[in-house]
Design a protein around this motif. Structure first.
Motif, PDB file in Angstrom:
ATOM      1  N   PHE A 104      66.948  56.412   8.872  1.00  0.00           N
ATOM      2  CA  PHE A 104      66.883  56.096  10.296  1.00  0.00           C
ATOM      3  C   PHE A 104      65.744  55.140  10.628  1.00  0.00           C
ATOM      4  CE2 PHE A 104      68.597  60.500  10.045  1.00  0.00           C
ATOM      5  CZ  PHE A 104      69.905  60.177  10.358  1.00  0.00           C
ATOM      6  N   GLU A 105      65.114  54.585   9.605  1.00  0.00           N
ATOM      7  CA  GLU A 105      63.945  53.732   9.780  1.00  0.00           C
ATOM      8  C   GLU A 105      64.201  52.564  10.727  1.00  0.00           C
ATOM      9  OE1 GLU A 105      60.592  51.614   6.935  1.00  0.00           O
ATOM     10  OE2 GLU A 105      62.245  52.726   6.034  1.00  0.00           O
ATOM     11  N   SER A 106      65.401  52.022  10.744  1.00  0.00           N
ATOM     12  CA  SER A 106      65.694  50.889  11.635  1.00  0.00           C
ATOM     13  C   SER A 106      65.612  51.288  13.108  1.00  0.00           C
ATOM     14  CB  SER A 106      67.072  50.291  11.328  1.00  0.00           C
ATOM     15  OG  SER A 106      68.089  51.247  11.593  1.00  0.00           O
ATOM     16  N   CYS A 107      65.729  52.570  13.405  1.00  0.00           N
ATOM     17  CA  CYS A 107      65.642  53.068  14.787  1.00  0.00           C
ATOM     18  C   CYS A 107      64.210  53.385  15.206  1.00  0.00           C
ATOM     19  CB  CYS A 107      66.475  54.344  14.941  1.00  0.00           C
ATOM     20  SG  CYS A 107      68.201  54.163  14.535  1.00  0.00           S
ATOM     21  N   TRP A 108      63.290  53.493  14.264  1.00  0.00           N
ATOM     22  CA  TRP A 108      61.947  53.966  14.557  1.00  0.00           C
ATOM     23  C   TRP A 108      61.194  53.158  15.604  1.00  0.00           C
ATOM     24  CZ3 TRP A 108      60.051  55.440   8.960  1.00  0.00           C
ATOM     25  CH2 TRP A 108      60.745  56.574   8.537  1.00  0.00           C
ATOM     26  N   PRO A 109      61.253  51.818  15.595  1.00  0.00           N
ATOM     27  CA  PRO A 109      60.516  51.084  16.644  1.00  0.00           C
ATOM     28  C   PRO A 109      60.990  51.447  18.055  1.00  0.00           C
ATOM     29  CG  PRO A 109      61.068  49.610  14.841  1.00  0.00           C
ATOM     30  CD  PRO A 109      61.800  50.901  14.584  1.00  0.00           C
ATOM     31  N   ALA A 110      62.277  51.605  18.244  1.00  0.00           N
ATOM     32  CA  ALA A 110      62.795  51.974  19.567  1.00  0.00           C
ATOM     33  C   ALA A 110      62.388  53.398  19.938  1.00  0.00           C
ATOM     34  CB  ALA A 110      64.321  51.836  19.593  1.00  0.00           C
ATOM     35  N   ILE A 111      62.368  54.289  18.974  1.00  0.00           N
ATOM     36  CA  ILE A 111      61.976  55.675  19.225  1.00  0.00           C
ATOM     37  C   ILE A 111      60.492  55.753  19.595  1.00  0.00           C
ATOM     38  CG2 ILE A 111      61.632  57.939  18.126  1.00  0.00           C
ATOM     39  CD1 ILE A 111      64.238  57.336  16.523  1.00  0.00           C
ATOM     40  N   ALA A 112      59.657  54.984  18.918  1.00  0.00           N
ATOM     41  CA  ALA A 112      58.211  55.034  19.125  1.00  0.00           C
ATOM     42  C   ALA A 112      57.771  54.382  20.438  1.00  0.00           C
ATOM     43  CB  ALA A 112      57.492  54.353  17.964  1.00  0.00           C
ATOM     44  N   ARG A 113      58.581  53.506  20.979  1.00  0.00           N
ATOM     45  CA  ARG A 113      58.214  52.751  22.182  1.00  0.00           C
ATOM     46  C   ARG A 113      57.900  53.692  23.351  1.00  0.00           C
ATOM     47  NH1 ARG A 113      61.411  50.147  26.398  1.00  0.00           N
ATOM     48  NH2 ARG A 113      60.136  48.482  27.246  1.00  0.00           N
ATOM     49  N   ASP A 114      56.783  53.427  24.022  1.00  0.00           N
ATOM     50  CA  ASP A 114      56.351  54.137  25.231  1.00  0.00           C
ATOM     51  C   ASP A 114      56.001  55.608  25.001  1.00  0.00           C
ATOM     52  OD1 ASP A 114      56.656  51.815  26.766  1.00  0.00           O
ATOM     53  OD2 ASP A 114      58.744  52.290  27.236  1.00  0.00           O
ATOM     54  N   ALA A 115      55.722  55.995  23.768  1.00  0.00           N
ATOM     55  CA  ALA A 115      55.334  57.388  23.518  1.00  0.00           C
ATOM     56  C   ALA A 115      53.906  57.630  24.001  1.00  0.00           C
ATOM     57  CB  ALA A 115      55.442  57.716  22.032  1.00  0.00           C
ATOM     58  N   THR A 116      53.679  58.800  24.557  1.00  0.00           N
ATOM     59  CA  THR A 116      52.344  59.232  24.959  1.00  0.00           C
ATOM     60  C   THR A 116      51.669  59.970  23.820  1.00  0.00           C
ATOM     61  OG1 THR A 116      52.987  59.421  27.267  1.00  0.00           O
ATOM     62  CG2 THR A 116      51.086  60.721  26.581  1.00  0.00           C
ATOM     63  N   ALA A 117      52.458  60.674  23.011  1.00  0.00           N
ATOM     64  CA  ALA A 117      51.894  61.472  21.920  1.00  0.00           C
ATOM     65  C   ALA A 117      52.825  61.435  20.716  1.00  0.00           C
ATOM     66  CB  ALA A 117      51.690  62.918  22.367  1.00  0.00           C
ATOM     67  N   LEU A 118      52.220  61.622  19.545  1.00  0.00           N
ATOM     68  CA  LEU A 118      52.938  61.662  18.280  1.00  0.00           C
ATOM     69  C   LEU A 118      52.569  62.940  17.557  1.00  0.00           C
ATOM     70  CD1 LEU A 118      54.601  60.382  15.942  1.00  0.00           C
ATOM     71  CD2 LEU A 118      52.454  59.288  15.202  1.00  0.00           C
ATOM     72  N   LEU A 119      53.570  63.734  17.193  1.00  0.00           N
ATOM     73  CA  LEU A 119      53.369  64.956  16.415  1.00  0.00           C
ATOM     74  C   LEU A 119      53.980  64.747  15.040  1.00  0.00           C
ATOM     75  CD1 LEU A 119      54.366  67.604  19.102  1.00  0.00           C
ATOM     76  CD2 LEU A 119      52.102  66.680  18.600  1.00  0.00           C
ATOM     77  N   LEU A 120      53.149  64.800  14.024  1.00  0.00           N
ATOM     78  CA  LEU A 120      53.593  64.655  12.639  1.00  0.00           C
ATOM     79  C   LEU A 120      53.719  66.057  12.056  1.00  0.00           C
ATOM     80  CD1 LEU A 120      51.051  61.860  11.764  1.00  0.00           C
ATOM     81  CD2 LEU A 120      53.513  61.541  12.050  1.00  0.00           C
ATOM     82  N   VAL A 121      54.924  66.450  11.698  1.00  0.00           N
ATOM     83  CA  VAL A 121      55.170  67.808  11.216  1.00  0.00           C
ATOM     84  C   VAL A 121      55.373  67.788   9.709  1.00  0.00           C
ATOM     85  CG1 VAL A 121      56.667  69.833  11.364  1.00  0.00           C
ATOM     86  CG2 VAL A 121      56.222  68.451  13.407  1.00  0.00           C
TER      87      VAL A 121
END
Length: 191
Positions: free
Chosen positions: A74-91
């Motif tokens: 799903f790496e090709s979708c990652w830039p769109a998913i990350a856009r405008d995020a306030t927080a990132l949770l790495l699980v």
């Protein structure tokens, strides 16, 4: 000043390697249930859950939790998913093998650093999926992940999870507000 975005809530992206419990954590936080058979089914792309979150010393916040499939397909979708995020949770799993640690570091770079998130807007959640790992010694984070806030959770005793999530989100929102104020002050000082 109020800053408006097109989303209907504070966007939080949750991502990590496959089979680390991201969807279970997301469902618990959103008080959602998955009508699955109990078998593991990897998330295809992203699921968005909306719920209210209590932030310590603040008003409840409307959250859009983006539960992202951890597969590199799903790496090709990652830039769109990350856009405008306030927080990132790495699980990651509580045992955090070296390959998982490297994958989390890469995700931090792709979702956090490349999109301008500060360290205080990101966190590592180590998910203890069984009683044996919940009682083992804490894993040491290394490299750039060592600077990030960290929570170890156990879905066998998940009562503390909403409080931990609230702390992480509160920190991210404070950082975002400070960045907005700095930007506004720079604009005002130019004029």
């Amino acid at each position: 000043a109020v800053v408006s975005t097109q989303s209907t809530g504070t966007k939080v992206v949750m991502i990590g390697p496959p089979h680390t419990g991201k969807t279970t954590i997301s469902n618990y936080l959103a008080d959602a249930t998955d009508a699955g058979s109990g078998e593991y089914h990897p998330t295809a792309g992203v699921r968005i859950l909306e719920f209210n979150c209590n932030i310590p010393n603040s008003q409840p916040v409307e959250v859009q939790l983006w539960d992202c499939g951890g597969s590199p397909q799903f790496e090709s979708c990652w830039p769109a998913i990350a856009r405008d995020a306030t927080a990132l949770l790495l699980v990651g799993s509580a045992t955090l093998p070296a390959t998982e640690l490297q994958f989390l570091e890469m995700l931090y770079l792709r979702f956090g650093a490349q999109h301008g998130l500060k360290e205080s807007q990101c966190a590592v959640i180590l998910n203890s999926m069984d009683d044996a790992t919940s009682n083992s010694a804490p894993v040491q984070l290394t490299g750039m992940l060592a600077k990030l806030p960290r929570e170890t959770v156990s879905m066998n005793n998940a009562a503390e999870l909403p409080t931990a999530f609230g702390r992480i989100l509160g920190s991210a929102l404070r950082t975002q507000t400070e960045e907005w104020r700095k930007g506004e002050n720079q604009i005002l000082s130019v004029g």
